[in-house]
Design a protein around this motif. Structure first.
Motif, PDB file in Angstrom:
ATOM      1  N   LEU A  34      34.801  48.405  40.497  1.00 40.77           N
ATOM      2  CA  LEU A  34      34.681  49.441  41.533  1.00 40.77           C
ATOM      3  C   LEU A  34      34.088  50.723  40.967  1.00 40.77           C
ATOM      4  CD1 LEU A  34      38.029  48.944  43.491  1.00 40.77           C
ATOM      5  CD2 LEU A  34      35.703  48.424  44.283  1.00 40.77           C
ATOM      6  N   ALA A  35      34.478  51.088  39.758  1.00 38.18           N
ATOM      7  CA  ALA A  35      33.910  52.287  39.130  1.00 38.18           C
ATOM      8  C   ALA A  35      32.421  52.095  38.867  1.00 38.18           C
ATOM      9  CB  ALA A  35      34.657  52.618  37.840  1.00 38.18           C
ATOM     10  N   PHE A  36      32.036  50.907  38.399  1.00 44.47           N
ATOM     11  CA  PHE A  36      30.610  50.640  38.179  1.00 44.47           C
ATOM     12  C   PHE A  36      29.836  50.656  39.502  1.00 44.47           C
ATOM     13  CE2 PHE A  36      31.555  48.741  33.904  1.00 44.47           C
ATOM     14  CZ  PHE A  36      30.695  49.552  33.186  1.00 44.47           C
ATOM     15  N   GLU A  37      30.432  50.115  40.559  1.00 44.04           N
ATOM     16  CA  GLU A  37      29.774  50.134  41.872  1.00 44.04           C
ATOM     17  C   GLU A  37      29.597  51.564  42.366  1.00 44.04           C
ATOM     18  OE1 GLU A  37      31.897  47.585  44.606  1.00 44.04           O
ATOM     19  OE2 GLU A  37      31.761  45.886  43.221  1.00 44.04           O
ATOM     20  N   ASP A  38      30.624  52.385  42.206  1.00 42.27           N
ATOM     21  CA  ASP A  38      30.512  53.793  42.616  1.00 42.27           C
ATOM     22  C   ASP A  38      29.431  54.502  41.806  1.00 42.27           C
ATOM     23  OD1 ASP A  38      32.468  53.572  44.549  1.00 42.27           O
ATOM     24  OD2 ASP A  38      34.073  54.368  43.282  1.00 42.27           O
ATOM     25  N   ALA A  39      29.405  54.256  40.507  1.00 41.92           N
ATOM     26  CA  ALA A  39      28.385  54.880  39.651  1.00 41.92           C
ATOM     27  C   ALA A  39      26.992  54.485  40.112  1.00 41.92           C
ATOM     28  CB  ALA A  39      28.592  54.469  38.191  1.00 41.92           C
ATOM     29  N   THR A  40      26.802  53.201  40.375  1.00 47.55           N
ATOM     30  CA  THR A  40      25.493  52.707  40.810  1.00 47.55           C
ATOM     31  C   THR A  40      25.083  53.333  42.136  1.00 47.55           C
ATOM     32  OG1 THR A  40      25.882  50.622  39.665  1.00 47.55           O
ATOM     33  CG2 THR A  40      24.192  50.623  41.371  1.00 47.55           C
ATOM     34  N   SER A  41      26.018  53.418  43.048  1.00 47.04           N
ATOM     35  CA  SER A  41      25.725  53.980  44.367  1.00 47.04           C
ATOM     36  C   SER A  41      25.315  55.451  44.269  1.00 47.04           C
ATOM     37  CB  SER A  41      26.959  53.826  45.266  1.00 47.04           C
ATOM     38  OG  SER A  41      26.750  54.441  46.507  1.00 47.04           O
ATOM     39  N   TRP A  42      26.095  56.259  43.539  1.00 45.73           N
ATOM     40  CA  TRP A  42      25.784  57.686  43.407  1.00 45.73           C
ATOM     41  C   TRP A  42      24.473  57.905  42.653  1.00 45.73           C
ATOM     42  CZ3 TRP A  42      27.847  60.940  46.529  1.00 45.73           C
ATOM     43  CH2 TRP A  42      29.164  60.817  46.948  1.00 45.73           C
ATOM     44  N   LEU A  43      24.265  57.159  41.566  1.00 48.20           N
ATOM     45  CA  LEU A  43      23.039  57.341  40.777  1.00 48.20           C
ATOM     46  C   LEU A  43      21.817  56.864  41.550  1.00 48.20           C
ATOM     47  CD1 LEU A  43      24.386  56.381  37.259  1.00 48.20           C
ATOM     48  CD2 LEU A  43      23.693  58.667  38.048  1.00 48.20           C
ATOM     49  N   ASP A  44      21.976  55.815  42.365  1.00 47.16           N
ATOM     50  CA  ASP A  44      20.867  55.363  43.219  1.00 47.16           C
ATOM     51  C   ASP A  44      20.494  56.459  44.219  1.00 47.16           C
ATOM     52  OD1 ASP A  44      19.033  53.304  44.263  1.00 47.16           O
ATOM     53  OD2 ASP A  44      20.371  53.360  46.018  1.00 47.16           O
ATOM     54  N   ALA A  45      21.499  57.088  44.814  1.00 45.17           N
ATOM     55  CA  ALA A  45      21.238  58.167  45.776  1.00 45.17           C
ATOM     56  C   ALA A  45      20.522  59.339  45.089  1.00 45.17           C
ATOM     57  CB  ALA A  45      22.541  58.651  46.412  1.00 45.17           C
ATOM     58  N   ALA A  46      20.950  59.682  43.888  1.00 39.13           N
ATOM     59  CA  ALA A  46      20.318  60.789  43.151  1.00 39.13           C
ATOM     60  C   ALA A  46      18.871  60.447  42.814  1.00 39.13           C
ATOM     61  CB  ALA A  46      21.100  61.091  41.871  1.00 39.13           C
ATOM     62  N   THR A  47      18.624  59.206  42.406  1.00 39.90           N
ATOM     63  CA  THR A  47      17.270  58.785  42.037  1.00 39.90           C
ATOM     64  C   THR A  47      16.352  58.756  43.260  1.00 39.90           C
ATOM     65  OG1 THR A  47      18.178  57.466  40.245  1.00 39.90           O
ATOM     66  CG2 THR A  47      15.945  56.949  40.931  1.00 39.90           C
ATOM     67  N   ARG A  48      16.870  58.269  44.390  1.00 42.88           N
ATOM     68  CA  ARG A  48      16.059  58.266  45.603  1.00 42.88           C
ATOM     69  C   ARG A  48      15.730  59.678  46.065  1.00 42.88           C
ATOM     70  NH1 ARG A  48      19.224  56.282  49.486  1.00 42.88           N
ATOM     71  NH2 ARG A  48      20.865  55.570  48.142  1.00 42.88           N
ATOM     72  N   ALA A  49      16.658  60.617  45.859  1.00 46.10           N
ATOM     73  CA  ALA A  49      16.441  62.003  46.293  1.00 46.10           C
ATOM     74  C   ALA A  49      15.386  62.697  45.435  1.00 46.10           C
ATOM     75  CB  ALA A  49      17.757  62.788  46.226  1.00 46.10           C
ATOM     76  N   ASP A  50      15.287  62.321  44.168  1.00 45.25           N
ATOM     77  CA  ASP A  50      14.318  62.964  43.274  1.00 45.25           C
ATOM     78  C   ASP A  50      13.921  61.997  42.158  1.00 45.25           C
ATOM     79  OD1 ASP A  50      12.713  64.647  41.845  1.00 45.25           O
ATOM     80  OD2 ASP A  50      14.206  66.214  41.570  1.00 45.25           O
ATOM     81  N   PRO A  51      12.992  61.074  42.450  1.00 48.37           N
ATOM     82  CA  PRO A  51      12.629  60.039  41.490  1.00 48.37           C
ATOM     83  C   PRO A  51      12.045  60.579  40.176  1.00 48.37           C
ATOM     84  CG  PRO A  51      11.587  59.630  43.620  1.00 48.37           C
ATOM     85  CD  PRO A  51      12.282  60.952  43.697  1.00 48.37           C
ATOM     86  N   ASP A  52      11.490  61.782  40.202  1.00 50.67           N
ATOM     87  CA  ASP A  52      10.865  62.340  39.001  1.00 50.67           C
ATOM     88  C   ASP A  52      11.851  63.054  38.086  1.00 50.67           C
ATOM     89  OD1 ASP A  52       8.377  61.400  39.814  1.00 50.67           O
ATOM     90  OD2 ASP A  52       8.002  63.212  40.994  1.00 50.67           O
ATOM     91  N   GLU A  53      13.022  63.330  38.579  1.00 55.10           N
ATOM     92  CA  GLU A  53      13.997  64.109  37.794  1.00 55.10           C
ATOM     93  C   GLU A  53      14.654  63.279  36.734  1.00 55.10           C
ATOM     94  OE1 GLU A  53      16.185  67.331  36.446  1.00 55.10           O
ATOM     95  OE2 GLU A  53      14.438  67.303  37.703  1.00 55.10           O
ATOM     96  N   ASP A  85      25.128  64.181  43.399  1.00 52.59           N
ATOM     97  CA  ASP A  85      25.117  62.719  43.320  1.00 52.59           C
ATOM     98  C   ASP A  85      24.983  62.245  41.877  1.00 52.59           C
ATOM     99  OD1 ASP A  85      25.277  62.709  46.082  1.00 52.59           O
ATOM    100  OD2 ASP A  85      23.191  62.112  46.396  1.00 52.59           O
ATOM    101  N   TYR A  86      24.095  62.888  41.113  1.00 53.54           N
ATOM    102  CA  TYR A  86      23.915  62.529  39.701  1.00 53.54           C
ATOM    103  C   TYR A  86      25.220  62.718  38.930  1.00 53.54           C
ATOM    104  CZ  TYR A  86      22.920  63.219  34.776  1.00 53.54           C
ATOM    105  OH  TYR A  86      22.983  63.165  33.405  1.00 53.54           O
ATOM    106  N   LEU A  87      25.850  63.864  39.111  1.00 55.48           N
ATOM    107  CA  LEU A  87      27.084  64.143  38.374  1.00 55.48           C
ATOM    108  C   LEU A  87      28.198  63.173  38.761  1.00 55.48           C
ATOM    109  CD1 LEU A  87      26.902  68.025  38.415  1.00 55.48           C
ATOM    110  CD2 LEU A  87      26.781  66.559  36.377  1.00 55.48           C
ATOM    111  N   ARG A  88      28.307  62.884  40.035  1.00 55.74           N
ATOM    112  CA  ARG A  88      29.337  61.918  40.459  1.00 55.74           C
ATOM    113  C   ARG A  88      29.035  60.527  39.886  1.00 55.74           C
ATOM    114  NH1 ARG A  88      29.393  64.914  45.831  1.00 55.74           N
ATOM    115  NH2 ARG A  88      31.382  66.006  45.745  1.00 55.74           N
TER     116      ARG A  88
END
Length: 144
Positions: free
Chosen positions: A125-144, A99-102
């Protein structure tokens, strides 16, 4: 070639030629130095350090992901996202890393669109996709 890149490259060739890395260098240290270079907008220099780190790590995909991250920042977004897709198929990386890489890939694509004045709807659309993937990565591991 930038003199810093040349120095890193020559250093890598020297220790590869000798068959062993410099004694004070670890894959973790090289990744940290490479990440610092990414923050300084020096992806080509960072990539060389990540390649050294990958060799030292025995080609661990956890290190290889930083090569892909450097590719993104250096404009090789499609190549990097293709590698991320392949890593997902093989299960080589945890979902949060994928998710972070995407997210970063779509961020750099959006930044590229802005620089090239591509316009809408592609940029947003690219910014929305970036936000969505990075949000998922952050929720999965907030400390990373």
């Amino acid at each position: 070639m930038d003199s810093n890149i040349a120095m890193v490259f020559l250093g890598a060739l020297t220790w590869i030629d000798q068959g062993s890395p410099p004694p004070s260098t670890s894959a973790t240290d090289l990744v940290e130095r490479g990440r610092a270079l990414l923050a300084q907008e020096k992806p080509a220099e960072a990539e060389l350090l990540f390649i050294e780190a990958e060799i030292l790590s025995g080609k661990q995909v956890q290190v290889r992901k930083w090569i892909w991250r450097a590719w993104m920042q250096n404009g090789r977004i499609n190549d990097a996202l293709d590698a991320v897709d392949a890593a997902e198929i093989t299960g080589a990386l945890p979902t949060r890393d994928l998710d972070y890489l995407r997210g970063m890939g779509f961020f750099f694509r959006a930044r590229q669109y802005v620089q090239q004045e591509v316009g809408e709807p592609y940029t947003s659309l690219a910014f929305e996709d970036a936000t969505s993937w990075l949000d998922a990565a952050t929720r999965a591991d907030p400390d990373e």
